[in-house]
Write a protein that holds these residues in place. Sequence first.
Motif, PDB file in Angstrom:
ATOM      1  N   ALA A  28       0.892  -1.240  -0.048  1.00 22.06           N
ATOM      2  CA  ALA A  28      -0.106  -0.392  -0.078  1.00 22.06           C
ATOM      3  C   ALA A  28       0.808   1.723   0.038  1.00 22.06           C
ATOM      4  CB  ALA A  28      -0.820   0.056   1.296  1.00 22.06           C
ATOM      5  N   VAL A  29       2.026   0.941   0.680  1.00 19.92           N
ATOM      6  CA  VAL A  29       2.760   2.196   0.543  1.00 19.92           C
ATOM      7  C   VAL A  29       3.171   2.770   0.111  1.00 19.92           C
ATOM      8  CG1 VAL A  29       5.041   3.731   1.619  1.00 19.92           C
ATOM      9  CG2 VAL A  29       2.819   2.560   3.279  1.00 19.92           C
ATOM     10  N   ALA A  30       3.858   1.323  -1.108  1.00 26.51           N
ATOM     11  CA  ALA A  30       4.631   2.074  -2.176  1.00 26.51           C
ATOM     12  C   ALA A  30       3.327   2.609  -3.425  1.00 26.51           C
ATOM     13  CB  ALA A  30       5.068   0.416  -2.820  1.00 26.51           C
ATOM     14  N   ALA A  40       1.970  15.673  -5.021  1.00 25.59           N
ATOM     15  CA  ALA A  40       2.172  16.680  -4.259  1.00 25.59           C
ATOM     16  C   ALA A  40       3.023  17.189  -5.762  1.00 25.59           C
ATOM     17  CB  ALA A  40       3.335  15.743  -3.641  1.00 25.59           C
ATOM     18  N   GLY A  41       3.923  16.636  -7.095  1.00 28.83           N
ATOM     19  CA  GLY A  41       4.647  17.844  -7.571  1.00 28.83           C
ATOM     20  C   GLY A  41       3.645  18.424  -8.356  1.00 28.83           C
ATOM     21  N   VAL A 123      -1.892  11.499   3.195  1.00 29.44           N
ATOM     22  CA  VAL A 123      -0.567  11.547   4.703  1.00 29.44           C
ATOM     23  C   VAL A 123       0.800  11.768   3.736  1.00 29.44           C
ATOM     24  CG1 VAL A 123       0.299  10.713   6.378  1.00 29.44           C
ATOM     25  CG2 VAL A 123      -1.921  10.148   5.918  1.00 29.44           C
ATOM     26  N   ILE A 124       1.366  10.443   2.715  1.00 30.69           N
ATOM     27  CA  ILE A 124       2.041  10.772   1.459  1.00 30.69           C
ATOM     28  C   ILE A 124       2.474  11.961   1.414  1.00 30.69           C
ATOM     29  CG2 ILE A 124       3.997  10.000   0.658  1.00 30.69           C
ATOM     30  CD1 ILE A 124       2.923   7.037   1.314  1.00 30.69           C
ATOM     31  N   THR A 125       0.914  12.177   0.314  1.00 36.40           N
ATOM     32  CA  THR A 125       0.681  14.001  -0.346  1.00 36.40           C
ATOM     33  C   THR A 125       1.013  15.136   0.167  1.00 36.40           C
ATOM     34  OG1 THR A 125      -0.433  12.565  -1.864  1.00 36.40           O
ATOM     35  CG2 THR A 125      -0.775  14.847  -1.963  1.00 36.40           C
ATOM     36  N   SER A 126      -0.040  14.968   0.970  1.00 39.50           N
ATOM     37  CA  SER A 126       0.675  16.693   2.747  1.00 39.50           C
ATOM     38  C   SER A 126       2.040  16.468   2.999  1.00 39.50           C
ATOM     39  CB  SER A 126      -1.030  16.070   3.551  1.00 39.50           C
ATOM     40  OG  SER A 126      -0.704  17.720   4.305  1.00 39.50           O
ATOM     41  N   VAL A 127       2.445  15.772   3.387  1.00 37.65           N
ATOM     42  CA  VAL A 127       3.968  16.153   3.985  1.00 37.65           C
ATOM     43  C   VAL A 127       4.447  16.282   3.345  1.00 37.65           C
ATOM     44  CG1 VAL A 127       5.669  15.138   5.638  1.00 37.65           C
ATOM     45  CG2 VAL A 127       3.633  14.524   5.969  1.00 37.65           C
ATOM     46  N   THR A 128       4.531  15.421   1.738  1.00 42.17           N
ATOM     47  CA  THR A 128       5.487  15.552   0.695  1.00 42.17           C
ATOM     48  C   THR A 128       5.326  17.527   0.132  1.00 42.17           C
ATOM     49  OG1 THR A 128       6.032  13.761   0.463  1.00 42.17           O
ATOM     50  CG2 THR A 128       6.380  15.243  -1.209  1.00 42.17           C
ATOM     51  N   LEU A 129       4.717  17.370   0.380  1.00 37.32           N
ATOM     52  CA  LEU A 129       3.735  19.069  -0.241  1.00 37.32           C
ATOM     53  C   LEU A 129       4.020  19.721   0.791  1.00 37.32           C
ATOM     54  CD1 LEU A 129       2.372  21.001  -2.727  1.00 37.32           C
ATOM     55  CD2 LEU A 129       0.533  20.553  -0.750  1.00 37.32           C
ATOM     56  N   ALA A 168       6.940  12.073   4.676  1.00 34.92           N
ATOM     57  CA  ALA A 168       6.113  11.220   4.418  1.00 34.92           C
ATOM     58  C   ALA A 168       5.869  10.227   4.024  1.00 34.92           C
ATOM     59  CB  ALA A 168       5.645  12.127   3.153  1.00 34.92           C
ATOM     60  N   VAL A 169       7.164   9.056   3.895  1.00 33.47           N
ATOM     61  CA  VAL A 169       7.032   7.706   2.857  1.00 33.47           C
ATOM     62  C   VAL A 169       6.779   7.101   5.082  1.00 33.47           C
ATOM     63  CG1 VAL A 169       7.968   5.821   2.427  1.00 33.47           C
ATOM     64  CG2 VAL A 169       7.559   7.797   1.193  1.00 33.47           C
TER      65      VAL A 169
END
Length: 249
Positions: A28-30, A40-41, A123-129, A168-169
Amino acid sequence: MFDGVLAEFGTRYLISIVRVTLQVSLAAVAVSTVVSLLLAGLLGFRDFRGRQAVVSVVNTGMGFPSVVVGLLVLLLLSNAGPVGGGFSLGLPGVGVLYTFGGVELLYTPTAMVVSQVILATPVITSVTLSAIEGVDDSIRDAAFAAGGTARDVQVAVVREARYGVVTAVLAGFGRAVSEVGSVLIVGGNIAIATEGGARVAFTRTLTTAITLESRQGNYGTGIALGVVLLAIALSVNALGNVVRERGRA
């Protein structure tokens, strides 16, 4: 405590639970990482109409109730849903022209991965952004001054924000591995019996196993399984700290 767990479960059964937990969460994380980096990009380097609305949806998604996500995935993959039950195409007065068959994903590890992807991606998107937006403007200016293209600037910014991406990951993994509500709904907490009579986890994870043992009053076993889950989470965070420290060095 752990001797009691091994006596109650058996080593093979306990290992199978840990294996299912890691396989589902890591898969799921991958998937979430790939989707989140692209999203995020897009949000970090593009200015388009509705961008703030998308960012608001992503930030809101960080607080998605897991049971609601589980219910939505259940409806999606059930026999009455568009994926699980399939759907038909036709014209009024003509009848059905073509029927798309459904797929049986409900109560499988794949369904659990789907639910965890939905929960981990915001979660990953927000922290990466946040990491991308936190990069100093001087990095962008220096890349432009060196004659870099827009793509070169993006690469330079992402490289500068890579430690935030690692964070983020790890946050996404923590969200996935600790999930219980949605995976319980779409996975069913299933364990199967082998020919020798031993049990092997099929969709049973550490969190759902803890829930089951607690309901049965086996609190010592539940605590022991919780320690295993906590050890996994601490190990992943320790690995992330090593990566970040090496990067700073």
